[in-house]
Design an enzyme around this catalytic site. Structure first.
Site, PDB file in Angstrom:
ATOM      1  N   ASN A   1      48.185  31.468  32.001  1.00  2.00           N
ATOM      2  CA  ASN A   1      47.546  32.701  32.993  1.00  2.00           C
ATOM      3  C   ASN A   1      47.383  31.997  34.340  1.00  2.00           C
ATOM      4  OD1 ASN A   1      46.357  35.485  33.089  1.00  2.00           O
ATOM      5  ND2 ASN A   1      44.838  34.045  34.050  1.00  2.00           N
ATOM      6  N   GLU A   2      48.179  32.509  35.379  1.00  9.73           N
ATOM      7  CA  GLU A   2      47.761  32.037  36.608  1.00  9.73           C
ATOM      8  C   GLU A   2      47.692  30.509  36.529  1.00  9.73           C
ATOM      9  OE1 GLU A   2      45.420  35.904  38.669  1.00  9.73           O
ATOM     10  OE2 GLU A   2      44.323  34.043  37.896  1.00  9.73           O
TER      11      GLU A   2
ATOM     12  N   GLU B   1      49.204  42.006  37.406  1.00 11.60           N
ATOM     13  CA  GLU B   1      47.540  42.449  37.755  1.00 11.60           C
ATOM     14  C   GLU B   1      47.389  42.941  39.154  1.00 11.60           C
ATOM     15  OE1 GLU B   1      44.704  38.965  37.178  1.00 11.60           O
ATOM     16  OE2 GLU B   1      45.661  38.358  35.374  1.00 11.60           O
TER      17      GLU B   1
ATOM     18  N   GLU C   1      33.158  37.842  35.368  1.00  7.20           N
ATOM     19  CA  GLU C   1      33.934  39.007  35.946  1.00  7.20           C
ATOM     20  C   GLU C   1      33.352  40.357  35.693  1.00  7.20           C
ATOM     21  OE1 GLU C   1      38.421  37.658  36.542  1.00  7.20           O
ATOM     22  OE2 GLU C   1      37.869  37.776  34.595  1.00  7.20           O
TER      23      GLU C   1
ATOM     24  N   PHE D   1      31.542  42.441  37.280  1.00  7.24           N
ATOM     25  CA  PHE D   1      31.434  43.036  38.603  1.00  7.24           C
ATOM     26  C   PHE D   1      33.008  43.460  39.315  1.00  7.24           C
ATOM     27  CE2 PHE D   1      27.161  41.167  38.947  1.00  7.24           C
ATOM     28  CZ  PHE D   1      26.533  42.203  38.211  1.00  7.24           C
TER      29      PHE D   1
END
Length: 707
Positions: A158-159, A315, A363, A365
Site C-alpha cells: 500500500n502506497e 483512493e 485516521e 477524522f
C-alpha cells in the site's frame, strides 16, 4: 486475457463496470455491522472494495498461526452481494511480533536513528528478513484466496514510500554497495563516475561506501543522485518479490500497487512496467481552489504510464483528510466534480478512502463515504448519488483520452534538481516548473499526457503528439537528445525549459556546458546560469508583451539561424536572447531560458500552440475544463466546472449528455461544480471547446503538491 501489440500480456481487472467503492476495514468493526455495511454499499452503488490492507496482525497473530475465519466470512458476504474484491496482500506494514523478533529490519533515518514501531511501514525495503516474510505472507493469501470467485485483482502492499522511501541502515548500505557494483562494475568505474578527485573522496574499498548520511559539508552529487535511484530500485525489488509469488500461484489475476499521484521518491515508469493496471490515490486540497489543475497533471501521468490504457482511481477523499495542517471539507458538489474529473482523465474507477469512517486511530477524522452519522451523513448522501449516477457513464469504460500535447516526466532530472546541494539556485526544481508549464497548457484548453525521456532505442515514443514540452531536463544523455531531435525532424514542436542538458547521468557537466547534447537541435549555448536575487524581478520583451521573470534567467547565445522570439528587457541580461525557436526538419525546437510568471507562460504557450497549428483559448480559465475520451466510434467530452460561478462552453457539435440524458445545443452552461458528458460521433480532430463566458479570476493558494 488479451495480448498487447508490443507483446505484453494483459491481465484485466475482473469487473464488468466502472468500479465504485473504497477501502473497507471490517476487522475494525463487529460482525453485526457487516451486513448493514453491505446493505448500504448496494444502496450507494458500490461494486468493489479494497481489503485487508493493514490486517497482517489479525490474519497471523503469532508466527505461523493463521486466523482466516473472519476474512473468509466477509469475502463470501461481499461476493454474495455482487461486490468485487480488490484483495490486498496485507503486507503494508509488519506485525509487532515480527519487528520485535528482528529489530534489524527496522528503517533508519539519515541521522542514524532507528524508527520505532507504532505507525506503519516500519521496515527497511532492503531487509532480507522483511522480504522473506513478505513473500511468505503473500503466498499464504494467494493460495487461500486465489480462486475466490469475488477476486477482481491483487493489491500489493500500500502506497510504497509514503512513510519510508529511503533507509540509511547497515542493511541498506550493504544493498547500496551491491547496487553500485552492478552499475559500475569495479571501484575504478565508480570513482570515475563519481568524480572523486574533487575534495579527496576516492574509495579504495567497497566497504568504505556508506549511505549518504549527514556530512560536514555538501555530499558528492553523483552519490546523492545514485542513492535516489537505488532507493527507488530497492522498493521496486520489494514490489517484485510479491509479483513473483502472485504470478506463480495465480498467473491470470491482475496485480497492482496504488501510486500516490506525482510522487517524487519512486520512478513510476519503472513500477508501471511490472504491474498489469495502474492505480492511483489522489487527494486534491480543498483549501486550494485550483487543486484540480495539479490533479489533471497527476492523472495525465497515470494514464500515460501504460501507454494510454485506462487506470483506476483507487483512493480519494469523500470530504476532509486528516493529515494536513488544516483539513478543510469539500464544498457540496466537489465530491462529484473531482471524482468525474478522474474519469474524464482516463480512470475506469472512483474509489474512496474509506467506506466507513473510523472510530479510533490516526485516521478517525478522515472523511469516508459513510461518515460518523452513518447514512444521515452528507458524505453518504453525496457519494450515494454519485454511485448511482456513475452507471450512466458505462459507455465510457475502456475508452482513452485524446491529447496532442505531452509533457516529459523524468525522475533523474527531478531527483537531480532537488537532491543535489550545490546548485546555482534551489528555486529552479523540476516539480514546480513542470506544474507551472502544465497549468499554462491546461488553461489554454489542452489535456496533457506524460511521456518518458527515452533513448533512441525506444523507437518513436513521441509519435501521436504535435507538441512535447520538457520543463526541465537537468540530466540528459545523448540517446535521449537523439529521440527529441527525431521528433522535431518528423514535424513535432519541442519546447525545452531552463537548466536543461546540464549534466549527464553521472552528474558531469557536458562538454561546452548546457544544453549539452541539445546544442545542435536548439541552436543555442548557455554561457552562464543567472538566478535572480531575492526581492528582484526582471522582465523580457515578447512581441508587444512584457513578461515577468521572477527568479531565474540565463545568458544564452544563439546561432544565426535561430529566431529570437523574446529578449531580456531589464537587468544585466537586457538585450540578450531569452526565448528562441529553431526550425529543424519539418518541425521546430524552442528554448525558454527563463522562469516566467503564470501569465507569461500562458502568453508563450499560446504562441507555441498556434505556431504548431493547434488551437488555444484567447481567454483562459482555471475553473473550466474539457477533456475527451474516445473509442472507435464515439467521442465522450467531459465538461467540468470546478468553481461556484457558472460557466458556458461553446460546443463544436451538439450531442447527448450522458448524465442528464438530454440533447445539447451548441452551448452548455454549467452551474456551480457542474458536469456534463457529451457523446458525439468520433471526430477526426480532437474536439476543442471555447468559453463564451469568462468567470471572475480565481485566487490560487499554493498547493503542497509543489513541494
Amino acid at each position: 486475457m488479451a495480448q498487447h501489440p508490443d507483446g505484453e500480456r494483459i491481465r484485466e481487472v475482473r469487473i464488468d463496470a466502472l468500479a465504485y467503492g473504497g477501502d473497507y476495514n471490517p476487522d475494525q468493526w463487529s460482525e453485526d455491522v457487516w451486513r448493514e455495511d453491505i446493505r448500504l454499499m448496494l444502496e450507494a452503488g458500490v461494486n468493489m472494495v479494497s481489503l485487508p490492507i493493514f490486517s497482517w496482525p489479525q490474519l497471523e497473530p503469532e508466527p505461523g498461526v493463521y486466523d482466516w475465519g473472519w476474512l473468509d466470512r466477509i469475502l463470501d458476504l461481499l461476493h454474495e452481494a455482487g461486490i468485487r474484491i480488490d484483495l490486498a496482500t496485507a503486507t503494508a506494514t509488519p506485525p509487532s511480533w515480527l519487528l520485535r523478533a528482528h529489530p534489524e529490519m527496522a528503517p533508519w533515518d539519515a541521522d542514524g536513528h532507528r524508527l520505532e514501531f507504532g505507525s506503519r511501514q516500519t521496515y527497511c525495503p532492503s531487509s532480507p528478513i522483511w522480504r522473506e516474510n513478505v513473500a511468505r505472507m503473500t503466498r499464504a493469501i494467494a493460495e487461500r484466496y486465489g480462486e475466490h470467485p469475488g477476486l477482481a485483482m491483487w493489491h500489493i502492499s500500500n502506497e510504497y514510500g509514503d512513510h519510508v522511501s529511503r533507509c540509511w541502515c547497515p542493511e541498506s548500505a550493504r544493498h547500496f554497495r551491491r547496487w553500485l557494483q552492478d552499475r559500475y562494475g569495479d571501484l575504478d568505474g565508480l570513482n570515475e563516475a563519481w568524480g572523486v578527485n574533487v575534495w579527496g573522496q576516492r574509495y579504495t574499498s567497497w566497504e568504505h561506501i556508506e549511505t549518504p548520511k549527514k556530512a560536514p559539508g555538501p555530499v558528492n552529487p553523483t552519490k546523492l543522485l545514485d542513492f535516489e535511484r537505488f532507493s527507488s530500485d530497492a522498493m521496486l525489488e520489494l514490489f517484485q518479490v510479491e509479483i513473483d509469488v502472485l504470478r506463480e500461484v495465480t498467473p491470470d489475476i491482475a496485480v497492482t500497487t496504488n501510486f500516490m499521484s506525482m510522487f517524487r521518491d519512486l520512478d513510476y515508469w519503472r513500477f508501471a512496467e511490472r504491474e498489469d493496471v495502474v492505480t492511483d490515490d489522489a487527494y486534491p486540497d480543498p483549501m486550494d481552489p485550483t487543486s484540480h489543475v495539479g490533479a489533471a497533471l497527476n492523472y495525465g501521468l497515470m494514464r500515460s504510464l501504460k501507454g494510454g490504457r485506462p487506470w483506476l482511481l483507487l483512493e480519494s477523499s469523500a470530504s476532509a483528510t486528516s493529515w494536513r495542517d488544516i483539513n478543510v471539507p469539500k464544498a457540496p458538489g466537489k465530491i462529484r466534480v473531482e471524482s468525474l474529473q478522474a474519469v474524464a482523465h482516463g480512470s475506469d474507477a472512483v474509489m474512496f478512502f474509506q467506506w466507513r469512517q473510523a472510530k479510533y486511530g490516526q485516521e478517525k477524522f478522515h472523511s469516508s463515504m459513510l461518515g460518523h452519522r452513518g447514512e444521515r451523513s452528507r458524505s453518504f448522501r453525496e457519494t450515494k448519488a454519485l454511485g448511482n449516477e456513475l452507471r450512466r457513464l458505462e459507455p465510457v469504460r475502456g475508452s482513452r483520452v485524446r491529447s496532442r500535447v505531452a509533457l516529459i516526466v523524468d525522475w533523474d532530472s527531478w531527483w537531480g534538481s532537488s537532491a543535489i546541494e550545490s546548485l546555482p539556485s534551489q528555486r529552479l526544481q523540476w516539480a514546480p516548473q513542470a506544474r507551472a508549464w502544465h497549468r499554462a497548457l491546461s488553461t489554454l484548453g489542452h489535456p496533457v499526457d506524460a511521456v518518458r525521456a527515452e533513448g533512441a532505442d525506444a523507437g518513436t515514443p513521441f509519435d501521436g503528439y504535435d507538441v512535447v514540452v520538457a520543463p526541465n531536463l537537468y540530466v540528459l544523455e545523448q540517446g535521449q537528445a537523439d529521440t527529441l531531435r527525431a521528433f522535431v525532424e518528423r514535424g513535432g514542436t519541442l519546447v525545452v525549459g531552463p537548466f536543461s542538458g546540464v549534466v549527464d547521468a553521472t552528474e558531469k557537466v557536458h562538454d561546452g556546458g548546457a544544453p549539452g547534447p541539445l546544442r545542435g537541435l536548439l541552436g543555442i549555448e548557455v554561457d552562464e546560469q543567472w538566478p535572480i536575487a531575492d526581492g528582484r524581478t526582471e522582465s523580457l520583451a515578447y512581441g508587444a508583451d512584457v513578461l515577468e521573470v521572477p527568479s531565474w534567467s540565463e545568458w544564452i547565445e544563439a546561432d544565426a539561424d535561430v529566431e529570437i522570439r523574446g529578449a531580456y528587457a531589464s537587468g544585466e541580461l537586457a538585450g540578450l536572447p531569452a526565448i528562441t525557436r529553431r526550425a529543424g526538419g519539418s518541425g521546430s525546437a524552442w528554448y525558454v531560458s527563463a522562469m516566467l510568471s503564470p501569465e507569461g507562460l500562458v502568453t508563450v504557450f499560446r504562441d507555441v500552440l498556434r505556431t504548431a497549428g493547434l488551437p488555444a483559448r484567447d481567454e483562459v480559465s482555471l475553473q473550466a475544463e474539457a477533456v475527451t475520451r474516445s473509442d472507435d466510434a464515439t467521442d465522450y467530452t467531459f465538461l467540468l466546472n470546478h468553481a461556484a460561478d457558472p460557466v458556458t462552453f461553446q460546443l463544436p457539435a451538439a450531442g447527448l449528455d450522458l448524465l442528464s440524458g438530454s440533447e445539447t445545443g451548441d452551448a452548455v452552461t454549467l452551474d456551480a461544480y457542474g458536469v456534463a458528458v457529451v457523446a458525439t460521433p468520433r471526430a477526426t480532430q480532437i474536439p476543442f471547446l471555447t468559453l463564451t463566458h469568462t468567470p471572475r479570476p480565481t485566487q490560487a493558494t499554493p498547493s503542497k503538491e509543489l513541494a
